[in-house]
Design a protein around this motif. Structure first.
Motif, short mmCIF file in Angstrom:
data_model
loop_
_atom_site.label_atom_id
_atom_site.label_comp_id
_atom_site.label_asym_id
_atom_site.label_seq_id
_atom_site.Cartn_x
_atom_site.Cartn_y
_atom_site.Cartn_z
N THR A 36 60.74 -10.79 38.55
CA THR A 36 59.83 -10.74 37.40
C THR A 36 58.45 -11.25 37.78
O THR A 36 57.43 -10.64 37.45
CB THR A 36 60.39 -11.59 36.25
N ASN A 37 58.41 -12.36 38.49
CA ASN A 37 57.10 -12.89 38.88
C ASN A 37 56.37 -11.94 39.80
O ASN A 37 55.15 -11.75 39.70
CB ASN A 37 57.27 -14.26 39.56
N SER A 38 57.10 -11.31 40.71
CA SER A 38 56.47 -10.32 41.59
C SER A 38 55.90 -9.16 40.79
O SER A 38 54.82 -8.68 41.08
CB SER A 38 57.47 -9.77 42.60
N MET A 39 56.67 -8.73 39.79
CA MET A 39 56.16 -7.61 38.99
C MET A 39 54.88 -8.02 38.26
O MET A 39 53.93 -7.24 38.17
CB MET A 39 57.21 -7.17 37.96
N VAL A 40 54.86 -9.24 37.75
CA VAL A 40 53.65 -9.72 37.07
C VAL A 40 52.48 -9.75 38.05
O VAL A 40 51.39 -9.25 37.77
CB VAL A 40 53.88 -11.11 36.46
N GLU A 41 52.72 -10.32 39.23
CA GLU A 41 51.64 -10.41 40.22
C GLU A 41 51.18 -9.03 40.64
O GLU A 41 49.99 -8.76 40.77
CB GLU A 41 52.13 -11.17 41.46
N VAL A 83 65.09 -3.24 34.95
CA VAL A 83 64.38 -2.82 33.75
C VAL A 83 64.20 -4.00 32.81
O VAL A 83 63.15 -4.19 32.20
CB VAL A 83 65.13 -1.67 33.05
N ASN A 84 65.23 -4.84 32.74
CA ASN A 84 65.15 -6.06 31.94
C ASN A 84 64.03 -6.95 32.47
O ASN A 84 63.20 -7.47 31.70
CB ASN A 84 66.51 -6.77 32.02
N CYS A 85 63.97 -7.12 33.79
CA CYS A 85 62.92 -7.94 34.40
C CYS A 85 61.55 -7.32 34.14
O CYS A 85 60.56 -8.02 33.90
CB CYS A 85 63.14 -8.07 35.90
N PHE A 86 61.48 -6.00 34.17
CA PHE A 86 60.21 -5.32 33.94
C PHE A 86 59.75 -5.56 32.51
O PHE A 86 58.57 -5.81 32.26
CB PHE A 86 60.38 -3.82 34.22
N ALA A 87 60.69 -5.50 31.57
CA ALA A 87 60.33 -5.76 30.18
C ALA A 87 59.77 -7.17 30.03
O ALA A 87 58.76 -7.41 29.36
CB ALA A 87 61.54 -5.56 29.28
N LYS A 88 60.43 -8.12 30.70
CA LYS A 88 59.95 -9.50 30.65
C LYS A 88 58.59 -9.63 31.32
O LYS A 88 57.71 -10.36 30.86
CB LYS A 88 60.97 -10.41 31.35
N ALA A 89 58.41 -8.90 32.42
CA ALA A 89 57.14 -8.97 33.14
C ALA A 89 56.00 -8.42 32.28
O ALA A 89 54.90 -8.97 32.26
CB ALA A 89 57.24 -8.19 34.45
N LEU A 90 56.29 -7.33 31.55
CA LEU A 90 55.26 -6.77 30.67
C LEU A 90 54.88 -7.78 29.60
O LEU A 90 53.70 -7.93 29.25
CB LEU A 90 55.78 -5.51 29.98
N ASP A 105 50.19 -10.23 50.70
CA ASP A 105 49.37 -10.38 49.49
C ASP A 105 47.92 -10.46 49.93
O ASP A 105 47.41 -11.55 50.17
CB ASP A 105 49.80 -11.64 48.73
N THR A 106 47.30 -9.31 50.12
CA THR A 106 45.92 -9.29 50.62
C THR A 106 45.03 -8.60 49.59
O THR A 106 45.49 -8.24 48.51
CB THR A 106 45.82 -8.49 51.93
N ASP A 107 43.80 -8.41 49.96
CA ASP A 107 42.87 -7.76 49.05
C ASP A 107 42.11 -6.67 49.76
O ASP A 107 41.75 -6.81 50.92
CB ASP A 107 41.85 -8.77 48.49
N ARG A 108 41.88 -5.60 49.03
CA ARG A 108 41.12 -4.48 49.62
C ARG A 108 40.51 -3.75 48.44
O ARG A 108 41.13 -3.69 47.38
CB ARG A 108 42.13 -3.57 50.35
#
Lengths: 389, 92, 300
Positions: free
Chosen positions: C202-207, C49-56, C273-276
């Motif tokens: 955190t970086n994954s959540m941002v991405e 949750v801490n990482c999520f807050a930082k990611a937001l 990490d693909t696109d669709r």
């Protein structure tokens, strides 16, 4: 406010009850339906799938099961749309948990149940009316809902609009209890112009974030609503919660919240009751009925009147909350009661309870699979008449 | 090696090691020990005292060692510790 | 008995309204009037949750547009603590609720934060279909290998051999390999980290939040009171030390090879990490093609 003309197909149509229900939803402003195919309700969503792409802001998604459908509509409601889902008996059983969630979080939405023969897989293509108690008591815990019963495609259109309006007014899930006969019968349906259709908008709060308490009721016991994305940053949970929406699990909060959820409907019941009476004033026997059975009961009354028995009909349009007061009045007037429904006794027990033993109450029940015979209902009326004297 | 030969190109300011001030919100701590374990400079130790909940919060054993990396802040499950750079106020 | 108003009741609850005198930089993201949260000491959920807050904060998505939906369970309580519009729904059904929210208002950034049992056992069907359709959701699955809230029962992600209350002699079932599952049903971003890998998380959540489509992050979290105790492993810190010594970061590894087995090294990393095109993009493109000018693209 008036209906949005983009969703109203004004004119005279020859369509079946399922299609009429879909048109009613569109006229009421429903712009999101999540469904799952189940006979005999599939046509409602098939019609919506065809109409939605050409109506701005409307979206249909067929979900992977009824569990998903019944909660996806609640997500759509909290994002600001009016939403409905459609099912029949087996799917209705699956949706029960989420009907409870809608009741607990006070999410206004409409659940259409086109009843078929049951239990279990039962008779998929044939009518029944055996989900009536389930509509009221199906989910666990204490809660109240509103249930409507149309008896013709025209009523499927009109009452769907009323269902949405009641849902918004009382912030409850509303059960729209059709049956397969009404759903699949094709009749003339007149759809009026949009400016003749009254639609109740959602009552959003006027208070700013910080002041607004999402579950604090107004005077009519119904709280004002908010929607996600408006900056309120509030929490909605199925756990017992306080005015702020925060879980607060103790007996006092349970009393404060759940008692109000129940009172919301019970104390306002007299405003919600709707029924239609035919030849009841001088009747000695009153047939209480709803849905397709009412159309046969009308003929049954005519038949027995020819034989000298004065019979009348009380047709329930709103089945839940049950019109206890009217049944009590009829029983106090000494009128015998016949409950005609397509099941082995469901609303019959409500009528029996409300009669308080003052008059004989007879069930004209039949298990579904075909509409009841007029003669069978007539025989039960005669039996009630004999019991009375 | 003479210092001057290491300063290439000439005249650049020497990099300064950042420094952080540590704020511990002791009453929030549930004594998990993550910050103590994973501080890269071993700035924190588990205190002998208890907070009112009965947990041992961390305490700073050598404040000079903190480089404001922010790892303790982010690994704390209770939002009970953070650092900031005293000159700029930056909180990593 | 008089019914207390909510403010009076709030003051009665031992944990309510207790805000610390000092402010933590992340306090604006959290409902401080509900702190402290219910998660155990050394539980991994608080870290995420801490990482999520930082990611937001890093994402810079306006918080008014963020909605968190969770199911039931320990991780399901996340929705109650983050200060955004949040919904605590029924067990397993966070994803279809989130689907309804997102489709009704595509401007919302909808994040599903739930546990392993909630998302892939009871909620498995919804997980499969939302990923298949590529609904634009970010799903953060905290995997603690059991149903912790109810006392530690066997889950569909429990490694073989684990002792839990419904597998008292050790489990003999093969568990899900969640990254493999997510990739095979069409998720466009799949990553796995542990509670120790906070920067990666955190970086994954941002991405994941920035990427359109169904993005999935699995976070292996220690569960000291339940899982670690029943395996007689220690507490959450012992598990983090174990993750430190036994995890390999292999970005881009094939998800087929990232099974988790008890007491064997685990693989973490960003695997897919693909696109669709998302569901709404596909829908708009398709109706435009079929219906021409009569169709106005759906915007909510």
């Amino acid at each position: 406010m008036k209906a949005d003309p983009r969703g109203v197909l004004t004119g005279a149509h020859y369509i079946d009850g399922d299609f009429a229900c879909c048109e009613g939803a569109l006229a009421a402003g429903c712009r999101f339906i999540a469904g799952y195919p189940i006979t005999p309700s599939t046509e409602v969503v098939e019609r919506f799938a065809r109409r939605a792409p050409l109506i701005e802001g409307a979206l249909f998604i067929q979900m992977e099961d009824e569990l998903a459908a019944s909660i996806a509509i609640q997500g759509a409601v909290w994002a600001g749309k009016k939403a409905m889902t459609v099912t029949s008996g087996p799917g209705f059983s699956l949706m029960m948990e989420h009907i409870g969630l809608a009741a607990m979080t006070e999410t206004p939405c409409v659940f259409v149940d086109v009843q078929r023969g049951g239990p279990s897989t039962g008779l998929p293509t044939l009518p029944g009316q055996a989900d009536m108690m389930q509509a009221r008591w199906g989910s666990h815990g204490d809660y109240e809902i509103i249930a409507l019963c149309p008896n013709s495609p025209q009523e499927c259109f009109d009452l769907t609009i009323d269902a949405f309006n009641l849902a918004e007014q009382y912030r409850v899930p509303v059960m729209f209890m059709m049956d397969e006969s009404v759903g699949h019968m094709m009749e003339r349906v007149i759809i009026p112009p949009a400016d003749k259709i009254e639609v109740l908008p959602r009552r959003y709060t006027k208070l700013p974030p910080g002041e607004y308490l999402p579950f604090k009721p107004a005077e009519d016991l119904v709280p004002d609503m908010f929607k996600a994305g408006d900056g309120y940053r509030l929490h909605v949970t199925g756990l017992t919660h306080d005015f702020r929406g925060y879980p607060d699990m103790n007996a006092e909060t349970q009393e404060q919240l759940v008692h109000r959820l129940v009172d919301k409907i019970r104390l306002n019941a007299s405003k919600i009751w709707r029924y239609e009476e035919t030849r009841v004033e001088d009747a000695e026997v009153v047939v209480v009925t709803y849905g397709i059975t009412s159309r046969l009961a009308v003929d049954a009354i005519g038949l027995v009147r020819q034989q000298g028995v004065k019979a009348g009909m009380l047709r329930l349009i709103v089945a839940w909350p049950f019109p206890e007061k009217r049944i009590e009045e009829l029983a106090a007037q000494g009128k015998a009661l016949v409950m005609a429904e397509m099941n082995y006794g469901q609303l019959f027990f409500e009528v029996d309870r409300c009669a308080r033993g003052k008059v004989p109450v007879i069930l004209a029940g039949q298990g579904g699979g075909a509409v009841p015979k007029v003669e069978d209902i007539a025989n039960k009326i005669m039996e009630a008449h004999r019991c009375r004297s | 090696m003479p210092v001057r030969q290491r300063e290439k190109p000439f005249g650049l300011p020497k990099p300064e090691t950042p420094h952080g001030e540590i704020i511990i919100l002791e009453e929030r701590c549930k004594g998990c020990g993550f910050c103590v374990e994973y501080c890269p400079h071993r700035v924190l130790v588990v205190a002998a005292k208890y907070n009112t909940k009965g947990y041992h919060p961390p305490e700073v054993q050598d404040a000079q060692l903190c480089v404001n990396c922010g790892f303790c802040r982010m690994i704390c499950p209770e939002f009970a510790i953070y650092t900031y750079e005293p000159k700029t106020g930056e909180k990593p | 008995m008089s019914v207390l108003n909510e403010l009076e009741r709030a003051s009665l609850s031992p944990s309510a309204g207790q805000t610390s005198p000092e402010k933590h930089p992340m306090d604006d993201f959290m409902r401080m009037d509900r702190m402290p949260h219910i998660w155990c000491s050394t539980c991994g959920i608080g870290v995420s949750v801490n990482c999520f807050a930082k990611a937001l904060e890093k994402c810079q998505i306006p918080l008014d547009d963020v909605v968190v939906v969770s199911g039931i369970g320990c991780t399901g309580r996340v929705a109650g603590y983050v200060k955004v519009d949040s919904f605590h729904t029924t067990h397993g059904r966070a994803i279809p609720f989130a689907t309804g929210l997102k489709l009704a208002n595509p401007k919302l950034k909808v994040v599903v934060f739930s546990g392993d049992g909630d998302l892939v056992a009871i909620g498995g069907n919804h997980f499969l279909n939302a990923a298949r359709r590529n609904i634009d959701l970010t799903v953060i699955c905290l995997n603690n290998f059991n149903y912790a809230m109810t006392g530690g029962q066997l889950a569909s992600t429990t490694p073989k051999g684990s002792v839990l209350t419904t597998s008292p002699f050790g489990s003999f079932e093969k568990p899900f390999n969640l990254p493999f599952l997510a990739e095979s049903v069409g998720a466009v971003y799949v990553a796995r980290w542990t509670s120790l890998h906070i920067y990666n998380q955190t970086n994954s959540m941002v991405e994941a939040m920035k990427k359109p489509g169904f993005t999935f992050i699995e976070i292996l979290a220690p569960c000291p009171t339940i899982f670690e105790r029943q395996q007689k492993f220690g507490d959450g810190l012992d598990r983090l030390r174990w993750y430190c010594d036994n995890s390999d970061i292999r970005n881009g590894a094939s998800t087929k090879d990232v099974d988790i087995r008890l007491n064997e090294r685990i693989v973490v990393g960003k695997f897919v990490d693909t696109d669709r095109p998302t569901y709404l993009d596909s829908m708009n493109a398709h109706y435009k093609e079929k219906l021409g000018d009569r169709y106005k693209p759906y915007e909510g």
